[in-house]
Design a protein around this motif. Structure first.
Motif, PDB file in Angstrom:
ATOM      1  N   LEU A   1      -6.269  -0.857   1.086  1.00 54.17           N
ATOM      2  CA  LEU A   1      -4.915  -1.138   1.561  1.00 54.17           C
ATOM      3  C   LEU A   1      -3.972  -1.294   0.368  1.00 54.17           C
ATOM      4  O   LEU A   1      -2.864  -0.762   0.345  1.00 54.17           O
ATOM      5  CB  LEU A   1      -4.944  -2.424   2.391  1.00 54.17           C
ATOM      6  CG  LEU A   1      -3.933  -2.603   3.526  1.00 54.17           C
ATOM      7  CD1 LEU A   1      -3.996  -1.438   4.497  1.00 54.17           C
ATOM      8  CD2 LEU A   1      -4.225  -3.913   4.273  1.00 54.17           C
ATOM      9  N   ASP A   2      -4.445  -2.017  -0.662  1.00 60.24           N
ATOM     10  CA  ASP A   2      -3.648  -2.220  -1.865  1.00 60.24           C
ATOM     11  C   ASP A   2      -3.420  -0.918  -2.625  1.00 60.24           C
ATOM     12  O   ASP A   2      -2.408  -0.755  -3.308  1.00 60.24           O
ATOM     13  CB  ASP A   2      -4.315  -3.252  -2.788  1.00 60.24           C
ATOM     14  CG  ASP A   2      -4.376  -4.625  -2.132  1.00 60.24           C
ATOM     15  OD1 ASP A   2      -3.578  -4.862  -1.192  1.00 60.24           O
ATOM     16  OD2 ASP A   2      -5.216  -5.437  -2.538  1.00 60.24           O
ATOM     17  N   CYS A   3      -4.391   0.007  -2.511  1.00 58.96           N
ATOM     18  CA  CYS A   3      -4.266   1.287  -3.203  1.00 58.96           C
ATOM     19  C   CYS A   3      -3.286   2.211  -2.499  1.00 58.96           C
ATOM     20  O   CYS A   3      -3.009   3.311  -2.972  1.00 58.96           O
ATOM     21  CB  CYS A   3      -5.609   2.002  -3.274  1.00 58.96           C
ATOM     22  SG  CYS A   3      -6.717   1.294  -4.476  1.00 58.96           S
ATOM     23  N   GLY A   4      -2.823   1.825  -1.308  1.00 60.74           N
ATOM     24  CA  GLY A   4      -1.836   2.639  -0.627  1.00 60.74           C
ATOM     25  C   GLY A   4      -2.313   3.328   0.630  1.00 60.74           C
ATOM     26  O   GLY A   4      -1.573   4.099   1.229  1.00 60.74           O
ATOM     27  N   ALA A   5      -3.576   3.085   1.049  1.00 63.77           N
ATOM     28  CA  ALA A   5      -4.048   3.676   2.302  1.00 63.77           C
ATOM     29  C   ALA A   5      -3.348   3.002   3.468  1.00 63.77           C
ATOM     30  O   ALA A   5      -2.985   1.826   3.397  1.00 63.77           O
ATOM     31  CB  ALA A   5      -5.562   3.527   2.434  1.00 63.77           C
ATOM     32  N   GLY A   6      -3.139   3.754   4.558  1.00 72.11           N
ATOM     33  CA  GLY A   6      -2.445   3.193   5.710  1.00 72.11           C
ATOM     34  C   GLY A   6      -3.364   2.411   6.625  1.00 72.11           C
ATOM     35  O   GLY A   6      -4.589   2.488   6.504  1.00 72.11           O
TER      36      GLY A   6
END
Lengths: 182, 159
Positions: free
Chosen positions: B100-105
């Motif tokens: 989530l922090d890496c940008g996954a939705g």
């Protein structure tokens, strides 16, 4: 590997692979053994006590009792019990297989076994707070609210797709053996 | 916690059983160890494969692969990784958080968590032994499809 019993063949192959990696690339090899070790520890954290409990259940709880609470005519009681038993588990899904096997042998209804499997796989109530702290309450609560009706729908559909002949074959296989797992 | 509770429960049940009937308890423990030992080679294989998988498909690699994926392809990738790996819960949730922090939705994370818990490709041979090929295929297949539904609903509700 001709002389080995078939069941051990893959295990030996996997361990041989581990040793080769250790020889070729010690750094990766050490990680490999460490990761495998932590997985083995996780398994030892759940399986032995589950098998002990199932063994005790096998000798103490008569088939009639299981049929009364989880069998064909157990109705709402059977559904709730299977659901709660599954939801209360935190271990990996493979730990549910021997539990399901004992249920099948003792005459539990097939849909109740499915409820246990589905609830065990996805609800994991003991991990709810952990899930909430990692991903937020929005995430964990929404997921749970979808999962509860989801378990009911999946159980109904699985039972339908598996079909009567297959169900009877599974029960017949379990009727011919003793011990909580094969 | 769960492990401690489970071991305490098993120990207490064994002690109670011992005070009631020694012979029956001995029989119960024999049944327990026999069925444990009988399935151990299969479990050992699964665990060895998972160990290999966790090494070459480590949490760091997974988050690198899934972190920036989005859309249907991202969901598909997350579903495939979730189905084929077997990660303990206490590793899985922090891993999902890092995704989530890496940008996954949200849909990608939801489908990853859902397939991780419900679909087991490495444990399929084990599941087949306990039930049957057909049951294993249906349960895993439906769980895979259901995870997409979970992902869509969660993606629509959570912003």
């Amino acid at each position: 590997m001709k002389g080995l019993p078939k069941t051990y063949r893959y295990l030996v192959a996997a361990l041989a692979f581990d040793l080769i990696v250790l020889a070729v690339h010690p750094g990766t090899g050490i990680t490999l053994f460490r990761r495998t070790g932590s997985i083995v520890l996780e398994m030892l954290g759940v399986l032995p006590p589950i098998f002990v409990l199932l063994g005790l259940l096998e000798v103490w709880v008569p088939r009639e009792t299981v049929i009364r609470f989880l069998g064909e005519k157990s109705g709402f009681v059977g559904i709730s019990l299977s659901f709660l038993l599954g939801a209360a588990a935190a271990g990996p899904l493979y730990a549910a297989f021997p539990v399901a096997a004992t249920m099948l042998r003792k005459g539990a209804r097939f849909t109740n076994v499915l409820i246990l499997l589905y609830a065990w796989s996805t609800l994991k109530l003991p991990m709810f707070l952990f899930e909430t702290s990692a991903l937020g309450a929005d995430f964990s609560v929404t997921r749970m609210l979808i999962n509860v009706p989801g378990i009911a729908a999946l159980t109904w559909l699985t039972n339908l797709l598996v079909g009567r002949t297959e169900r009877e074959a599974i029960y017949a296989r379990y009727a011919n053996q003793s011990g909580p797992a094969q | 916690m769960f492990t401690v509770a489970l071991y305490l429960l098993a120990a207490a049940a064994t002690v109670i059983s011992l005070t009631r009937d020694r012979k029956k308890t001995a029989k119960a423990l024999r049944i327990a160890s026999n069925s444990f030992l009988r399935i151990l080679p299969d479990f050992g294989t699964v665990l060895a494969l998972v160990g290999i998988m966790l090494t070459f498909l480590s949490p760091a690699i997974i988050s690198a692969v899934l972190g920036r994926q989005s859309g249907l392809w991202g969901m598909l990738a997350a579903a495939v990784v979730g189905s084929t790996t077997l990660i303990p819960g206490f590793v899985a949730f922090p891993l999902a958080k890092s995704l989530l922090d890496c940008g996954a939705g949200v849909p990608q994370i939801a489908i990853f968590v859902s397939t991780l818990m419900m679909v087991g490709v490495v444990t399929a041979p084990l599941e087949t032994k306990y039930f049957s090929k057909r049951v294993t295929f249906i349960r895993n297949g439906l769980s895979f499809l259901f995870s997409f539904l979970v992902a869509y609903v969660m993606g629509a509700i959570i912003r």
